[in-house]
Enzyme design. Structure first.
Site, PDB file in Angstrom:
ATOM      1  N   CYS A 205     103.574 -36.699  74.317  1.00 53.66           N
ATOM      2  CA  CYS A 205     102.238 -36.727  74.921  1.00 53.66           C
ATOM      3  C   CYS A 205     101.164 -36.608  73.841  1.00 53.66           C
ATOM      4  O   CYS A 205     101.389 -36.051  72.770  1.00 53.66           O
ATOM      5  CB  CYS A 205     102.060 -35.546  75.858  1.00 53.66           C
TER       6      CYS A 205
ATOM      7  N   ARG B 225     102.109 -42.668  69.838  1.00 52.19           N
ATOM      8  CA  ARG B 225     102.998 -41.513  69.975  1.00 52.19           C
ATOM      9  C   ARG B 225     104.104 -41.777  70.990  1.00 52.19           C
ATOM     10  O   ARG B 225     105.085 -41.048  71.032  1.00 52.19           O
ATOM     11  CB  ARG B 225     102.193 -40.277  70.383  1.00 52.19           C
TER      12      ARG B 225
ATOM     13  N   TRP C 190     104.367 -38.542  78.036  1.00 56.89           N
ATOM     14  CA  TRP C 190     105.739 -38.938  77.754  1.00 56.89           C
ATOM     15  C   TRP C 190     106.574 -37.992  78.605  1.00 56.89           C
ATOM     16  O   TRP C 190     106.669 -36.802  78.306  1.00 56.89           O
ATOM     17  CB  TRP C 190     106.000 -38.742  76.264  1.00 56.89           C
TER      18      TRP C 190
ATOM     19  N   ASN D   2     100.259 -31.072  76.238  1.00 53.94           N
ATOM     20  CA  ASN D   2     101.353 -31.673  75.474  1.00 53.94           C
ATOM     21  C   ASN D   2     102.325 -30.548  75.161  1.00 53.94           C
ATOM     22  O   ASN D   2     101.916 -29.484  74.711  1.00 53.94           O
ATOM     23  CB  ASN D   2     100.772 -32.277  74.180  1.00 53.94           C
ATOM     24  N   GLY D   3     103.623 -30.767  75.425  1.00 49.89           N
ATOM     25  CA  GLY D   3     104.612 -29.731  75.134  1.00 49.89           C
ATOM     26  C   GLY D   3     105.400 -29.391  76.378  1.00 49.89           C
ATOM     27  O   GLY D   3     105.450 -30.170  77.334  1.00 49.89           O
TER      28      GLY D   3
ATOM     29  N   GLU E  80     119.821 -45.971  56.946  1.00 52.32           N
ATOM     30  CA  GLU E  80     118.431 -46.190  57.367  1.00 52.32           C
ATOM     31  C   GLU E  80     118.229 -47.632  57.870  1.00 52.32           C
ATOM     32  O   GLU E  80     117.515 -47.851  58.848  1.00 52.32           O
ATOM     33  CB  GLU E  80     117.483 -45.853  56.207  1.00 52.32           C
TER      34      GLU E  80
ATOM     35  N   LYS F 175     116.836 -48.492  61.642  1.00 52.60           N
ATOM     36  CA  LYS F 175     115.669 -49.364  61.931  1.00 52.60           C
ATOM     37  C   LYS F 175     116.073 -50.445  62.923  1.00 52.60           C
ATOM     38  O   LYS F 175     115.318 -50.778  63.829  1.00 52.60           O
ATOM     39  CB  LYS F 175     115.145 -50.054  60.660  1.00 52.60           C
TER      40      LYS F 175
ATOM     41  N   GLU G 181     116.437 -48.932  66.455  1.00 53.10           N
ATOM     42  CA  GLU G 181     115.173 -48.480  67.040  1.00 53.10           C
ATOM     43  C   GLU G 181     114.334 -49.604  67.622  1.00 53.10           C
ATOM     44  O   GLU G 181     113.792 -49.459  68.708  1.00 53.10           O
ATOM     45  CB  GLU G 181     114.312 -47.808  65.953  1.00 53.10           C
TER      46      GLU G 181
ATOM     47  N   HIS H 157     138.821 -47.083  56.254  1.00 54.02           N
ATOM     48  CA  HIS H 157     139.483 -45.925  56.856  1.00 54.02           C
ATOM     49  C   HIS H 157     139.296 -45.887  58.367  1.00 54.02           C
ATOM     50  O   HIS H 157     139.393 -44.830  58.979  1.00 54.02           O
ATOM     51  CB  HIS H 157     138.982 -44.632  56.200  1.00 54.02           C
TER      52      HIS H 157
ATOM     53  N   LYS I  18     106.483 -41.035  68.276  1.00 52.18           N
ATOM     54  CA  LYS I  18     106.180 -40.876  66.855  1.00 52.18           C
ATOM     55  C   LYS I  18     106.330 -39.431  66.402  1.00 52.18           C
ATOM     56  O   LYS I  18     106.667 -39.149  65.262  1.00 52.18           O
ATOM     57  CB  LYS I  18     104.741 -41.347  66.604  1.00 52.18           C
TER      58      LYS I  18
HETATM   59  C1  F6R Z   1     112.647 -43.286  62.718  1.00 54.40           C
HETATM   60  C2  F6R Z   1     111.789 -42.153  62.917  1.00 54.40           C
HETATM   61  C3  F6R Z   1     112.415 -40.877  63.332  1.00 54.40           C
HETATM   62  C4  F6R Z   1     111.776 -39.730  62.538  1.00 54.40           C
HETATM   63  C5  F6R Z   1     112.270 -38.375  63.066  1.00 54.40           C
HETATM   64  C6  F6R Z   1     111.677 -37.249  62.266  1.00 54.40           C
HETATM   65  O1  F6R Z   1     111.931 -44.439  62.392  1.00 54.40           O
HETATM   66  O2  F6R Z   1     110.603 -42.237  62.755  1.00 54.40           O
HETATM   67  O3  F6R Z   1     113.797 -40.895  63.151  1.00 54.40           O
HETATM   68  O4  F6R Z   1     112.110 -39.889  61.204  1.00 54.40           O
HETATM   69  O5  F6R Z   1     111.910 -38.235  64.403  1.00 54.40           O
HETATM   70  O6  F6R Z   1     110.286 -37.288  62.324  1.00 54.40           O
HETATM   71  P1  F6R Z   1     109.402 -36.561  61.238  1.00 54.40           P
HETATM   72  O7  F6R Z   1     109.622 -37.268  59.947  1.00 54.40           O
HETATM   73  O8  F6R Z   1     107.996 -36.697  61.742  1.00 54.40           O
HETATM   74  O9  F6R Z   1     109.865 -35.139  61.201  1.00 54.40           O
END
Ligand code: F6R
Length: 593
Positions: free
Chosen positions: A2, A28, A74, A100-101, A465, A469, A472, A488, A588
């Site tokens: 949120c 977000r 959210w 938010n929370g 990584e 990506k 996601e 393995h 985010k």
């Molecule tokens: C992936 C992504 C998430 C964040 C994770 C940690 O693209 O953005 O996997 O890396 O939620 O978030 P932060 O870095 O804000 O602690």
């Protein structure tokens, strides 16, 4: 997660400005949107859906008032629907609240309030807040005092903003373990979950601490502590500009942010001297380093382990923040615990940071200035990626890596690596100069169901990584594996339906990874090779390949070889007509555990 905004404006109507501010928090991740303004009554418009859709039905023209609050939700408690959208009110509709929370004890509070005759309309945890505020105000308290009493009753994580008809032209807000900033403009005062919401109006920011009460009026901002004492808080000026949070001609924030990666490295390299100071302060007192992070930040941390252990021989562990508590007893005063987080607000990471602070030296590597992690860790390194709006981390990842490389190189006193780092922005720019072949090569994979990504040593985390990506933003299953580990078990899955992305920088692992490439090729996999230009003669045996400057050896490869992997995911997402900036179900800033 949120996002909330609140404002009091001396000269203007609040509704259009609230809508403008809240739309800057879309990144977000959200499913519903709502606005409340106050002018002798509370005007509320809210619904499920994206701002652009809901906005057409909102018709802000009849929302009067120069103060108000707004929200993107959210869903955590209750389905995403109009009834559960914020703002929520008391029964009379005299108080409106955005939150938010999570209020962890909302069910007990709600049961008590119902037994006392209160009626609830939604399934949310938030709705208890306006009811509590109303009860306290009925006892004769002001909105500010009622907020102070309310935070003594609720448990959990929250950023809350409220308006009330009985106290016109006022917004009262508070926070605990969820982000909230205060913006001081010229006759315009704001609260918001994050600075991009208000950058257009001000970059003078105050960072309230937990359970401090913020009151915005036409005359300015007043902040008090839980006892009601007025606090003299420092106003900080952030150097992010509104343009930094715009697409500036790019189709999506994600591609714009990929193009900003060379600058993210350049700018983060300027942190070298402050990182040196931190190292000078801790170096002689530590015998172990533990990285703690989530998601992409966890992958950056894994690279840190390879770098530090191979160059300094200091035992380095990497823990997922959500699993941290099981290892917390292994920390002591000679452990440096490094928290990596682009947002600085990730609940799992903050929880672990609080625990580590009890025993060890803590360092946070964070992109958002003033975020909770920066205020709780003993040492802070600020990465210089600028605001990242795309939900999938790209430029913040590269800036985290840059900070970790500086840390590792300075710890090991490795001037050769420091020199190599200076050239990284140019290698990234070289890749970005001509991405068309990569785009054409990638688009045809849009119907693929599964991918593997393999790499050895420093580029094993790069494989992880790359796969993250892909998952996601394309919703295609991608799995990152250590190249030597495939045989393995997962080799059993390899056939001509699964492309394998082989990350093959020059260096000591080159020959072995090449054998792994042959291994998957002979099982029928479509190999996508990412390697050095001088390797063209061998990589061209792959179905597809992409070539990178020969000077990028395996030690700096994580900073460069990730760029084509990010681009591949982006192009597939676009080809599939998905919005890469707002992947489904993701947020985010993950402020719940
Ligand atoms: C992936 C992504 C998430 C964040 C994770 C940690 O693209 O953005 O996997 O890396 O939620 O978030 P932060 O870095 O804000 O602690």
């Amino acid at each position: 997660m949120c996002g909330i905004v609140g404002c009091v404006l001396k000269q203007k109507n609040a509704a259009p400005i609230l809508l403008d501010c809240i739309s800057k928090l879309e990144y977000r991740g959200y499913d519903s949107v709502g606005i409340a303004t106050e002018n002798n009554k509370i005007y509320i418009k809210k619904d499920k859906g994206k701002i652009i859709d809901v906005n057409t039905n909102l018709d802000l023209a009849d929302m009067e008032g120069q103060s108000g609050i707004a929200h993107v939700r959210w869903a955590t408690h209750g389905d995403p629907n109009k009834l559960n959208s914020h703002p929520h009110t008391d029964e009379e509709g005299s108080i409106a609240v955005v939150h938010n929370g999570i209020i962890e004890n909302y069910d007990q509070i709600k049961a008590r309030l119902i037994s006392e005759g209160h009626e609830f309309k939604s399934d949310t945890d938030t709705e208890v807040i306006p009811h509590l505020l109303k009860d306290f105000m009925n006892e004769g308290l002001s909105l500010e005092e009622a907020m102070r009493e309310t935070v003594k009753v609720i448990h959990g994580a929250y950023a809350i903003a409220a308006v009330c008809v009985d106290e016109p032209g006022k917004v009262v807000a508070t926070r605990k373990d969820s982000p909230l900033i205060v913006g001081i403009g010229d006759g315009e005062f704001f609260v918001a979950s994050d600075s991009p919401a208000i950058l257009k109006y001000t970059n003078n920011i105050i960072y309230p601490e937990r359970d401090e009460i913020v009151t915005l009026t036409m005359d300015g901002v007043n902040i008090t502590d839980i006892e009601g004492n007025v606090l003299d808080k420092e106003i900080e000026t952030i150097d992010w500009t509104p343009e930094m949070a715009q697409k500036e001609g790019f189709d999506h924030f994600m591609i714009k942010e990929i193009y900003e990666e060379s600058d993210a490295v350049r700018n983060t390299l300027t942190e070298k001297e402050s990182i040196r100071e931190i190292i000078d302060d801790v170096k002689d007192d530590i015998n172990k380093i533990v990285f703690v992070a989530c998601g992409t930040s966890y992958h950056a941390s894994l690279t840190g382990k390879y770098l530090i252990e191979s160059m300094s021989g200091i035992t380095t562990e990497v823990l997922l923040a959500s699993e941290f508590k099981y290892s917390a007893k292994t920390l002591d005063e000679r452990t440096l615990v490094i928290f990596i987080s682009q947002s600085g607000e990730t609940a799992d990471t903050l929880k672990a940071l609080d625990v580590a602070n009890e025993t060890s030296k803590t360092l946070a590597i964070v992109n958002v200035a003033g975020s909770s992690a920066t205020r709780r860790a003993k040492y802070v390194i600020q990465t210089q990626a600028g605001p990242e709006i795309g939900v999938a981390a790209t430029k913040t990842y590269i800036s985290q890596l840059t900070a970790i490389y500086l840390l590792a190189a300075l710890l090991a006193d490795n001037q050769e690596l420091l020199d190599k780092l200076e050239k990284v922005p140019n290698y990234i720019d070289e890749i970005l100069e001509d991405v068309e072949p990569l785009k054409i090569m990638t688009e045809k994979y849009k119907y693929t169901d599964d991918f593997f990504y393999i790499g050895r040593g420093f580029v094993y985390p790069t494989a992880l990584e790359g796969a993250l990506k892909l998952k996601e933003i394309t919703y295609i299953h991608g799995e990152g594996y250590a190249a030597g580990e495939l045989k393995h078990g997962p080799l059993a899955l390899i056939d001509n339906c699964i492309p394998v992305v082989v990350i093959l920088p020059p260096g000591e692992n080159h020959r072995k990874t090449m054998s792994n490439l042959e291994e998957v090729k002979s099982r029928g996999a479509d190999v996508i090779g990412i390697g050095a230009k001088s390797d063209e003669g061998i990589i061209n045996k792959s179905k597809d390949y992409f070539l990178i400057n020969d000077e990028v050896d395996d030690i700096i490869a994580p900073l460069v070889y990730i760029i084509p992997l990010q681009l591949m995911s982006y192009y597939i997402a676009v080809e599939k007509n998905f919005d890469p900036d707002k992947p489904k179900n993701l947020a985010k800033c993950v402020t719940v555990e």
